[in-house]
Design a protein around this motif. Structure first.
Motif, PDB file in Angstrom:
ATOM      1  N   VAL A  23       0.839  -1.206   0.000  1.00 32.25           N
ATOM      2  CA  VAL A  23       0.000   0.000   0.000  1.00 32.25           C
ATOM      3  C   VAL A  23       0.872   1.254   0.000  1.00 32.25           C
ATOM      4  CG1 VAL A  23      -1.650   1.329   1.354  1.00 32.25           C
ATOM      5  CG2 VAL A  23      -1.959  -1.106   1.099  1.00 32.25           C
ATOM      6  N   HIS A  24       1.913   1.229   0.842  1.00 33.96           N
ATOM      7  CA  HIS A  24       2.774   2.402   0.903  1.00 33.96           C
ATOM      8  C   HIS A  24       3.449   2.668  -0.433  1.00 33.96           C
ATOM      9  CE1 HIS A  24       3.079   3.853   5.148  1.00 33.96           C
ATOM     10  NE2 HIS A  24       2.319   2.790   5.289  1.00 33.96           N
ATOM     11  N   HIS A  25       3.989   1.600  -1.048  1.00 32.13           N
ATOM     12  CA  HIS A  25       4.683   1.797  -2.336  1.00 32.13           C
ATOM     13  C   HIS A  25       3.724   2.338  -3.382  1.00 32.13           C
ATOM     14  CE1 HIS A  25       8.184   0.358  -0.613  1.00 32.13           C
ATOM     15  NE2 HIS A  25       8.268  -0.854  -1.112  1.00 32.13           N
ATOM     16  N   GLN A  26       2.502   1.780  -3.403  1.00 38.53           N
ATOM     17  CA  GLN A  26       1.541   2.259  -4.412  1.00 38.53           C
ATOM     18  C   GLN A  26       1.197   3.721  -4.192  1.00 38.53           C
ATOM     19  OE1 GLN A  26      -1.874  -0.266  -4.651  1.00 38.53           O
ATOM     20  NE2 GLN A  26      -0.871  -1.592  -6.141  1.00 38.53           N
ATOM     21  N   THR A  27       1.028   4.107  -2.918  1.00 40.09           N
ATOM     22  CA  THR A  27       0.723   5.512  -2.627  1.00 40.09           C
ATOM     23  C   THR A  27       1.864   6.398  -3.100  1.00 40.09           C
ATOM     24  OG1 THR A  27      -0.215   4.620  -0.604  1.00 40.09           O
ATOM     25  CG2 THR A  27      -0.182   7.000  -0.827  1.00 40.09           C
ATOM     26  N   TYR A  28       3.096   6.016  -2.776  1.00 41.08           N
ATOM     27  CA  TYR A  28       4.223   6.854  -3.166  1.00 41.08           C
ATOM     28  C   TYR A  28       4.340   6.948  -4.678  1.00 41.08           C
ATOM     29  CZ  TYR A  28       5.723   6.178   1.699  1.00 41.08           C
ATOM     30  OH  TYR A  28       5.783   6.133   3.064  1.00 41.08           O
ATOM     31  N   GLU A  29       4.111   5.812  -5.368  1.00 38.05           N
ATOM     32  CA  GLU A  29       4.189   5.831  -6.835  1.00 38.05           C
ATOM     33  C   GLU A  29       3.168   6.800  -7.401  1.00 38.05           C
ATOM     34  OE1 GLU A  29       5.992   4.248  -9.142  1.00 38.05           O
ATOM     35  OE2 GLU A  29       7.273   3.341  -7.626  1.00 38.05           O
ATOM     36  N   ASP A  30       1.939   6.739  -6.852  1.00 41.01           N
ATOM     37  CA  ASP A  30       0.889   7.599  -7.382  1.00 41.01           C
ATOM     38  C   ASP A  30       1.223   9.072  -7.158  1.00 41.01           C
ATOM     39  OD1 ASP A  30      -1.964   9.055  -6.742  1.00 41.01           O
ATOM     40  OD2 ASP A  30      -2.094   7.579  -8.352  1.00 41.01           O
ATOM     41  N   ILE A  31       1.749   9.372  -5.955  1.00 39.14           N
ATOM     42  CA  ILE A  31       2.106  10.759  -5.662  1.00 39.14           C
ATOM     43  C   ILE A  31       3.199  11.225  -6.604  1.00 39.14           C
ATOM     44  CG2 ILE A  31       3.183  12.246  -3.962  1.00 39.14           C
ATOM     45  CD1 ILE A  31       1.717  10.843  -1.835  1.00 39.14           C
ATOM     46  N   ASP A  32       4.166  10.341  -6.854  1.00 41.76           N
ATOM     47  CA  ASP A  32       5.263  10.715  -7.737  1.00 41.76           C
ATOM     48  C   ASP A  32       4.765  10.931  -9.156  1.00 41.76           C
ATOM     49  OD1 ASP A  32       8.224   9.219  -9.054  1.00 41.76           O
ATOM     50  OD2 ASP A  32       7.975  11.224  -8.185  1.00 41.76           O
ATOM     51  N   LYS A  33       3.796  10.066  -9.578  1.00 41.39           N
ATOM     52  CA  LYS A  33       3.295  10.176 -10.953  1.00 41.39           C
ATOM     53  C   LYS A  33       2.588  11.510 -11.164  1.00 41.39           C
ATOM     54  CE  LYS A  33       0.129   7.259 -12.327  1.00 41.39           C
ATOM     55  NZ  LYS A  33      -0.681   6.164 -12.836  1.00 41.39           N
ATOM     56  N   HIS A  34       1.799  11.933 -10.171  1.00 41.89           N
ATOM     57  CA  HIS A  34       1.020  13.158 -10.366  1.00 41.89           C
ATOM     58  C   HIS A  34       1.635  14.364  -9.670  1.00 41.89           C
ATOM     59  CE1 HIS A  34      -2.199  10.748 -12.080  1.00 41.89           C
ATOM     60  NE2 HIS A  34      -2.027   9.913 -11.081  1.00 41.89           N
ATOM     61  N   ALA A  35       2.826  14.203  -9.103  1.00 44.82           N
ATOM     62  CA  ALA A  35       3.534  15.306  -8.431  1.00 44.82           C
ATOM     63  C   ALA A  35       2.688  15.942  -7.342  1.00 44.82           C
ATOM     64  CB  ALA A  35       3.976  16.365  -9.455  1.00 44.82           C
ATOM     65  N   LYS A  36       2.059  15.104  -6.496  1.00 49.82           N
ATOM     66  CA  LYS A  36       1.204  15.652  -5.441  1.00 49.82           C
ATOM     67  C   LYS A  36       1.943  15.648  -4.112  1.00 49.82           C
ATOM     68  CE  LYS A  36      -3.053  13.805  -7.420  1.00 49.82           C
ATOM     69  NZ  LYS A  36      -4.028  12.726  -7.277  1.00 49.82           N
ATOM     70  N   TYR A  37       3.238  16.025  -4.133  1.00 48.22           N
ATOM     71  CA  TYR A  37       4.054  15.906  -2.927  1.00 48.22           C
ATOM     72  C   TYR A  37       3.521  16.738  -1.779  1.00 48.22           C
ATOM     73  CZ  TYR A  37       7.191  14.284  -6.541  1.00 48.22           C
ATOM     74  OH  TYR A  37       7.716  13.627  -7.606  1.00 48.22           O
ATOM     75  N   ASP A  38       2.795  17.790  -2.104  1.00 50.49           N
ATOM     76  CA  ASP A  38       2.328  18.680  -1.051  1.00 50.49           C
ATOM     77  C   ASP A  38       1.334  18.036  -0.096  1.00 50.49           C
ATOM     78  OD1 ASP A  38       1.792  22.233  -1.336  1.00 50.49           O
ATOM     79  OD2 ASP A  38       3.526  21.047  -0.771  1.00 50.49           O
ATOM     80  N   GLY A  64      11.107  14.622  -9.783  1.00 53.64           N
ATOM     81  CA  GLY A  64       9.836  15.320  -9.571  1.00 53.64           C
ATOM     82  C   GLY A  64       9.849  16.099  -8.273  1.00 53.64           C
ATOM     83  N   LEU A  65      10.345  15.445  -7.217  1.00 56.90           N
ATOM     84  CA  LEU A  65      10.375  16.097  -5.906  1.00 56.90           C
ATOM     85  C   LEU A  65      11.255  17.339  -5.930  1.00 56.90           C
ATOM     86  CD1 LEU A  65       9.458  15.932  -3.038  1.00 56.90           C
ATOM     87  CD2 LEU A  65      11.335  14.405  -2.534  1.00 56.90           C
ATOM     88  N   LEU A  66      12.409  17.224  -6.617  1.00 58.42           N
ATOM     89  CA  LEU A  66      13.338  18.359  -6.700  1.00 58.42           C
ATOM     90  C   LEU A  66      12.676  19.546  -7.378  1.00 58.42           C
ATOM     91  CD1 LEU A  66      16.164  18.700  -5.733  1.00 58.42           C
ATOM     92  CD2 LEU A  66      17.002  18.016  -7.958  1.00 58.42           C
ATOM     93  N   ILE A  67      11.992  19.268  -8.517  1.00 56.90           N
ATOM     94  CA  ILE A  67      11.311  20.353  -9.242  1.00 56.90           C
ATOM     95  C   ILE A  67      10.270  21.003  -8.353  1.00 56.90           C
ATOM     96  CG2 ILE A  67       9.843  20.863 -11.208  1.00 56.90           C
ATOM     97  CD1 ILE A  67      11.117  18.494 -12.617  1.00 56.90           C
ATOM     98  N   ASN A  68       9.502  20.156  -7.635  1.00 52.85           N
ATOM     99  CA  ASN A  68       8.467  20.686  -6.752  1.00 52.85           C
ATOM    100  C   ASN A  68       9.054  21.610  -5.700  1.00 52.85           C
ATOM    101  OD1 ASN A  68       6.587  20.480  -4.275  1.00 52.85           O
ATOM    102  ND2 ASN A  68       5.359  19.670  -5.944  1.00 52.85           N
ATOM    103  N   MET A  69      10.208  21.171  -5.117  1.00 51.02           N
ATOM    104  CA  MET A  69      10.818  22.001  -4.069  1.00 51.02           C
ATOM    105  C   MET A  69      11.293  23.340  -4.622  1.00 51.02           C
ATOM    106  SD  MET A  69      13.032  19.297  -1.920  1.00 51.02           S
ATOM    107  CE  MET A  69      12.316  18.284  -0.678  1.00 51.02           C
TER     108      MET A  69
END
Lengths: 344, 136
Positions: free
Chosen positions: A230-245, A268-273
């Motif tokens: 579940v955790h991996h899937q959540t992280y993948e989804d966040i990374d795919k849509h750049a919803k780090y916030d 993706g995370l770097l760009i977001n930051m």
């Protein structure tokens, strides 16, 4: 056959204790989090001879918590609880500062990161084989030791199959039995259908990643397959849509960053930051990356040239990232914004 | 392994009661509802009624299988060891359960019943095959 049982029964329980492996943690509900330390470090030491930094290292934790941020408004936003009329207090400046300090301390408690462990090995250990009993029963017997003072990890749970084989219970059976005899708040006997893959998609579309992760922590053990999936899937989804916030000021942020850095998906995370002008966080991220991969190009370059801040990001961008164009654009936009605000 | 018939039970509150000639037993107390039995494994004086006041509950046993086809038995091993150490007797059903669990060796009657069942089934199989062959 009975004679076989006699000399063995005395040491059955002693021997059964040893293979269960993990150290004795505190019995209390929150104390059960303590096993993260040993399990993680043991696994990592076995993996490589070089001391690879693991999730629980001081330095790693400091970097991760710095990146998590401390947005008090988000942490203490209204959660579902009993409806009480709000209380108003009249405070001096000093008292307000004191109250803010206490709030920050509580927020740090709330932001304690849940453990990141590798998946647990399945248990299949046979304690006794009594084939004479084959055919007498159609049902299995599950025996649980309900001594109050033993930690759940060391509890004896054995199953006598209808074939007469006495074996240790599997992890799923263990979790179920412990929930039956020592029910834990927030945990159900049967995991709710929200954790199935199709339903997870629906939840992600509604941007409720944090709720799913909280439910997952309440329901599953940190080293179970479901928790990790579940955790991996959540992280993948966040990374795919750049919803780090969504996870920014929550206790899941550290876990997400660890996951991304281990799989080198930090772009993706770097760009977001950079877009949110969080330069310190970006440098923290790159430092963490260099800690985990000290042999990569950018790490060596950074050590030689002793770069800091934006230059570090530029070095990293040129050597390690795949979306060089995007990061360059973001950096440019940031520098222009800086320049224009400085000019103002 | 054979425990003495009459044993002084060295427990503080028992000094007051002077339970002459009796002993503590670890046995099953029936509870539950109509057509739904549920046993509590209990340490009690042996002269007490089956379901009345006991000294301590030391486990439970659900004779009806659950949705995963399992019969659940909970045993407070530490307390069972304590009571056996104080000289409690264990009744046959509880001995059989403990034997199945691995805490005691397998009860001889469990093995005997298994062998008898096997013999009966073998005989039935032979009788069934003998019926078929003359029938041809």
């Amino acid at each position: 056959m009975a004679a076989l049982g006699v000399p063995r029964w005395r040491c059955l329980w002693r021997r059964a204790a040893a293979p269960l492996g993990l150290r004795r943690p505190g019995r209390a509900l929150l104390g059960s989090r303590g096993y993260g330390q040993d399990a993680g470090s043991e696994a990592d030491k076995e993996k490589s001879d070089v001391t690879k930094p693991c999730f629980t290292d001081e330095l790693v934790q400091r970097l991760l918590s710095k990146m998590t941020g401390l947005d008090l408004q988000k942490i203490f936003r209204p959660i579902k609880q009993e409806l009480k009329p709000p209380t108003y207090k009249l405070m001096t400046e000093k008292q307000l500062a004191e109250a803010t300090r206490k709030a920050i301390k509580e927020a740090k408690e709330l932001l304690k990161m849940p453990p990141v462990l590798s998946e647990r090995e399945p248990i299949d250990d046979v304690l006794a084989e009594d084939r004479i009993l084959e055919g007498t029963e159609t049902v299995k017997y599950v025996f649980t030791d309900i001594t109050y003072s033993t930690p759940h990890r060391e509890r004896f749970i054995v199953v006598r199959e209808p074939s007469g084989v006495l074996r240790k219970a599997t992890w799923e059976e263990r979790d179920r039995m412990i929930q039956v005899y020592f029910p834990r708040e927030g945990r159900k006997l049967v995991p709710p259908p929200i954790f199935k893959d199709e339903n997870l998609m629906t939840v992600f579309r509604e941007d409720r990643h944090e709720d799913v992760l909280n439910l997952c922590i309440a329901q599953f053990e940190p080293d179970s397959a479901n928790y990790i999936r579940v955790h991996h899937q959540t992280y993948e989804d966040i990374d795919k849509h750049a919803k780090y916030d969504l996870l920014r000021s929550t206790r899941h942020f550290g876990g997400m960053v660890w996951y991304l850095v281990n799989r080198k998906k930090t772009d993706g995370l770097l760009i977001n930051m950079i877009q949110r002008n969080l330069m310190d966080d970006a440098t923290c991220l790159i430092n963490l990356y260099h800690m985990l991969y000290p042999d990569c190009q950018s790490a060596k370059a950074a050590k030689e040239q002793e770069v800091h801040g934006i230059d570090l990001i530029k070095v990293f961008m040129k050597t390690e990232s795949k979306k060089v164009g995007y990061i360059e654009l973001a950096l440019q936009a940031y520098q222009e914004a800086l320049a224009s605000s400085a000019a103002l | 392994q054979v425990l003495a018939r009459v044993i002084m039970v060295h427990l503080a509150h028992l000094l007051m009661k002077n339970y002459h000639g009796g002993h503590v037993a670890i046995r099953m107390a029936l509870g539950g509802c109509a057509n739904r039995p549920f046993f509590r494994i209990v340490a009690a004086y042996n002269k007490r009624a089956r379901d009345s006041k006991y000294l301590e509950q030391v486990g439970c046993y659900d004779p009806l299988p659950n949705s995963h086809n399992e019969k659940l038995v909970g045993l407070n091993i530490e307390r069972i060891k304590h009571w056996i150490g104080c000289g409690a007797h264990v009744t046959k059903p509880v001995e059989k359960l403990l034997g199945l669990s691995g805490f005691f060796p397998l009860h001889p009657m469990t093995i005997t019943n298994a062998e008898r069942l096997r013999k009966r089934r073998a005989l039935k199989a032979i009788a069934a095959s003998e019926e078929e062959t003359p029938g041809d």
